[in-house]
Motif scaffolding. Sequence first.
Motif, PDB file in Angstrom:
ATOM      1  N   ILE A  38       0.921  -1.174  -0.166  1.00  0.00           N
ATOM      2  CA  ILE A  38       0.017  -0.096  -0.005  1.00  0.00           C
ATOM      3  C   ILE A  38       0.896   1.237  -0.007  1.00  0.00           C
ATOM      4  O   ILE A  38       0.634   2.249  -0.646  1.00  0.00           O
ATOM      5  CB  ILE A  38      -0.803   0.023   1.262  1.00  0.00           C
ATOM      6  CG1 ILE A  38      -1.972  -1.060   1.002  1.00  0.00           C
ATOM      7  CG2 ILE A  38      -1.514   1.370   1.249  1.00  0.00           C
ATOM      8  CD1 ILE A  38      -2.887  -1.128   0.021  1.00  0.00           C
ATOM      9  N   LEU A  63      -6.927  -8.983  -5.352  1.00  0.00           N
ATOM     10  CA  LEU A  63      -8.061  -8.201  -5.573  1.00  0.00           C
ATOM     11  C   LEU A  63      -9.167  -8.827  -6.692  1.00  0.00           C
ATOM     12  O   LEU A  63      -8.559  -9.541  -7.717  1.00  0.00           O
ATOM     13  CB  LEU A  63      -7.913  -6.779  -6.036  1.00  0.00           C
ATOM     14  CG  LEU A  63      -6.947  -6.207  -5.046  1.00  0.00           C
ATOM     15  CD1 LEU A  63      -6.847  -4.641  -5.299  1.00  0.00           C
ATOM     16  CD2 LEU A  63      -7.586  -6.057  -3.454  1.00  0.00           C
ATOM     17  N   TYR A  69     -11.429  -0.462  -6.993  1.00  0.00           N
ATOM     18  CA  TYR A  69     -10.719  -0.295  -5.715  1.00  0.00           C
ATOM     19  C   TYR A  69     -10.278   1.097  -5.436  1.00  0.00           C
ATOM     20  O   TYR A  69      -9.674   1.430  -6.452  1.00  0.00           O
ATOM     21  CB  TYR A  69      -9.918  -1.096  -5.328  1.00  0.00           C
ATOM     22  CG  TYR A  69     -10.343  -2.664  -5.139  1.00  0.00           C
ATOM     23  CD1 TYR A  69     -10.652  -3.204  -3.909  1.00  0.00           C
ATOM     24  CD2 TYR A  69     -10.329  -3.386  -6.468  1.00  0.00           C
ATOM     25  CE1 TYR A  69     -11.343  -4.457  -3.888  1.00  0.00           C
ATOM     26  CE2 TYR A  69     -10.749  -4.640  -6.216  1.00  0.00           C
ATOM     27  CZ  TYR A  69     -11.183  -5.304  -5.081  1.00  0.00           C
ATOM     28  OH  TYR A  69     -11.744  -6.649  -5.047  1.00  0.00           O
ATOM     29  N   VAL A  71      -7.809   3.174  -2.343  1.00  0.00           N
ATOM     30  CA  VAL A  71      -7.131   3.059  -1.153  1.00  0.00           C
ATOM     31  C   VAL A  71      -6.411   4.340  -0.656  1.00  0.00           C
ATOM     32  O   VAL A  71      -6.149   5.228  -1.377  1.00  0.00           O
ATOM     33  CB  VAL A  71      -5.755   2.022  -1.343  1.00  0.00           C
ATOM     34  CG1 VAL A  71      -4.844   1.966  -0.260  1.00  0.00           C
ATOM     35  CG2 VAL A  71      -6.095   0.795  -1.953  1.00  0.00           C
ATOM     36  N   THR A 153      -7.413   2.686   4.281  1.00  0.00           N
ATOM     37  CA  THR A 153      -8.637   2.213   4.092  1.00  0.00           C
ATOM     38  C   THR A 153      -8.670   1.721   2.891  1.00  0.00           C
ATOM     39  O   THR A 153      -8.010   2.033   1.657  1.00  0.00           O
ATOM     40  CB  THR A 153      -9.681   3.577   3.997  1.00  0.00           C
ATOM     41  OG1 THR A 153      -9.190   4.574   3.157  1.00  0.00           O
ATOM     42  CG2 THR A 153      -9.860   4.265   5.659  1.00  0.00           C
ATOM     43  N   LEU A 154      -9.776   0.879   2.481  1.00  0.00           N
ATOM     44  CA  LEU A 154     -10.304   0.138   1.152  1.00  0.00           C
ATOM     45  C   LEU A 154     -11.636   0.414   0.989  1.00  0.00           C
ATOM     46  O   LEU A 154     -12.337  -0.119   1.564  1.00  0.00           O
ATOM     47  CB  LEU A 154      -9.615  -1.137   1.085  1.00  0.00           C
ATOM     48  CG  LEU A 154     -10.094  -1.762  -0.014  1.00  0.00           C
ATOM     49  CD1 LEU A 154      -8.952  -1.405  -1.090  1.00  0.00           C
ATOM     50  CD2 LEU A 154      -9.942  -3.494   0.069  1.00  0.00           C
ATOM     51  N   ARG A 156     -14.474  -0.340  -1.822  1.00  0.00           N
ATOM     52  CA  ARG A 156     -14.799  -1.352  -2.839  1.00  0.00           C
ATOM     53  C   ARG A 156     -16.046  -0.839  -3.536  1.00  0.00           C
ATOM     54  O   ARG A 156     -17.280  -0.758  -2.921  1.00  0.00           O
ATOM     55  CB  ARG A 156     -15.050  -2.622  -2.507  1.00  0.00           C
ATOM     56  CG  ARG A 156     -13.591  -3.123  -2.063  1.00  0.00           C
ATOM     57  CD  ARG A 156     -13.748  -4.500  -1.282  1.00  0.00           C
ATOM     58  NE  ARG A 156     -14.323  -4.182   0.004  1.00  0.00           N
ATOM     59  CZ  ARG A 156     -13.761  -4.921   0.880  1.00  0.00           C
ATOM     60  NH1 ARG A 156     -12.346  -5.333   1.006  1.00  0.00           N
ATOM     61  NH2 ARG A 156     -14.298  -4.577   2.129  1.00  0.00           N
TER      62      ARG A 156
END
Length: 181
Positions: A38, A63, A69, A71, A153-154, A156
């Motif tokens: 990341i 993924l 996504y 990030v 944080t992710l 989706r």
Amino acid sequence: MTRFLLWLIGGVVLGGIIHIMVILTLPLLDDDTVWTRIAALDADNKMVVLPELAPGEPNPLGLDPVLIYGVCRLDLAQGPGYLSGVLPDAPWSVAIFNAAGVIIYSTTNRDGIGQTLDLGIFNAAQTRLLAQQQLDVAEGVLVVESASNQLFTLVRLIPPHQAMRTRFANKLAESRCGNRG
């Protein structure tokens, strides 16, 4: 004979302890972690939309290529974190991970949030200040407390059709993420 059995049992127990310690410490020695992957995305205090994954191409984060996504990496030592934006009218989820890659909080737009994402992320000291009303938080902000300062944080998004991917990715890129000083 009993002395031999005691030595044998002691050796097996010691071997088991050493085995467990090695297994538990090996992941700590790995330089290629989720946190370092990341970090390589240059997502500090900003939302970075990950490029579309093509089948058969390398997928180092593991993924799902159907999803979109975003990030963002945060350090709560610099101040409370925030994540806000208006996301498309389609299913989405957001998860907050600590540096070890363990989810500390997760929610979806199916939890009654609607399409507006507005999270305030605080460490324990900041949460105490919030409780003492020494920090101002806008009404409607979902407050999340973290035990650690290093987070990512992710977000989706699930586009209903392939043709909507670009529009959804652009909407996600408009989201704001960072620290409030």
